[in-house]
Design a protein around this motif. Structure first.
Motif, PDB file in Angstrom:
ATOM      1  N   VAL A  35      23.528  -1.538  11.044  1.00  0.00           N
ATOM      2  CA  VAL A  35      24.243  -1.147  11.828  1.00  0.00           C
ATOM      3  C   VAL A  35      24.578  -1.477  12.854  1.00  0.00           C
ATOM      4  O   VAL A  35      24.353  -2.490  13.219  1.00  0.00           O
ATOM      5  CB  VAL A  35      23.606   1.209  12.020  1.00  0.00           C
ATOM      6  N   SER A  36      26.244  -0.275  13.573  1.00  0.00           N
ATOM      7  CA  SER A  36      26.371  -1.706  14.779  1.00  0.00           C
ATOM      8  C   SER A  36      25.807  -1.367  16.023  1.00  0.00           C
ATOM      9  O   SER A  36      25.271  -0.039  16.063  1.00  0.00           O
ATOM     10  CB  SER A  36      28.284  -0.831  14.717  1.00  0.00           C
ATOM     11  N   GLY A  37      25.139  -2.037  16.224  1.00  0.00           N
ATOM     12  CA  GLY A  37      24.586  -2.555  17.408  1.00  0.00           C
ATOM     13  C   GLY A  37      23.230  -2.238  17.149  1.00  0.00           C
ATOM     14  O   GLY A  37      22.717  -1.935  18.216  1.00  0.00           O
ATOM     15  N   GLY A  38      22.995  -2.488  16.311  1.00  0.00           N
ATOM     16  CA  GLY A  38      21.416  -3.130  15.438  1.00  0.00           C
ATOM     17  C   GLY A  38      20.603  -4.382  15.912  1.00  0.00           C
ATOM     18  O   GLY A  38      19.430  -3.919  16.374  1.00  0.00           O
ATOM     19  N   ARG A  39      21.748  -5.222  16.194  1.00  0.00           N
ATOM     20  CA  ARG A  39      21.467  -6.326  16.436  1.00  0.00           C
ATOM     21  C   ARG A  39      20.053  -6.131  18.484  1.00  0.00           C
ATOM     22  O   ARG A  39      19.301  -6.494  17.907  1.00  0.00           O
ATOM     23  CB  ARG A  39      21.707  -7.612  16.778  1.00  0.00           C
TER      24      ARG A  39
END
Length: 203
Positions: free
Chosen positions: A112-116
């Motif tokens: 997901v976006s921002g997941g890392r």
């Protein structure tokens, strides 16, 4: 309450440690099978989103990490034996946390976006817990315990580095609070009933 349990209750930081670590590892065993069966979607439901599958993997790791792990019943007649029981328990907790951490790192960051960024922060927090746990275990292992008073003192001193962990609720909670999409992926997930740091609510 037994004398040993009173000793634990007065141990300050180490008592917090035990509660925190059991929650972090997803401890307390798996939820009742009926809850899981009720939570599972029908067979004809559409395939879950990638982040939902990823969250399910995290919850399975937490379930495995916490399986059949509980605070030992301490030997109240032999304080030094009680100390060693705690050392053994804390060592086991660290091993379980290490297994959870390794499994999550094998899975990698959530898709997901921002997941890392959220994943790296969650892993850093978990690693910090393990570092403090190692320090507490080492202090308790070398403590000289001859009676209940010295056992309480050793537990109190060993728990001191862990007092800052009172608000820590584990990697699933870290991820959920950082990324709204992950919050949705964990909540209502059939593999996460009672294993992601939440308490199932009754009717």
């Amino acid at each position: 309450m037994t004398n040993t349990n009173r000793s634990l209750a007065r141990a300050g930081g180490l008592t917090t440690l035990l509660a925190v670590l059991l929650a972090t590892a997803g401890c307390g065993g798996s939820p009742p099978e009926q809850q899981r069966e009720q939570a599972h979607a029908p067979a004809h439901a559409p395939a879950p989103k990638p982040q939902v599958e990823w969250a399910a993997g995290v919850c399975r790791h937490l379930d495995t990490g916490g399986a059949e792990l509980s605070v030992p019943e301490l030997d109240k007649k032999r304080p030094d034996t009680a100390r060693q029981q705690l050392v053994t328990f804390l060592t086991t907790v660290d091993q379980r946390l290490g297994s959870v951490e390794s499994a999550m790192k094998r899975d990698g960051a959530p898709p997901v976006s921002g997941g890392r960024a959220a994943f790296e922060k969650a892993m850093a927090n978990l690693d910090g817990v393990r570092t403090r746990l190692a320090a507490a275990t080492a202090d308790l292992a070398k403590a000289e315990v001859t009676d209940q008073a010295s056992l309480r003192r050793a537990m109190r001193e060993a728990g001191a580095p862990l007092e800052t962990l009172g608000g820590y609720q584990g990697p699933a909670h870290d991820l959920k609070t950082q990324v709204p999409e992950l919050k949705k992926a964990f909540e209502g997930n059939p593999d996460c009933v009672g294993s992601d740091g939440t308490v199932p609510q009754g009717d």
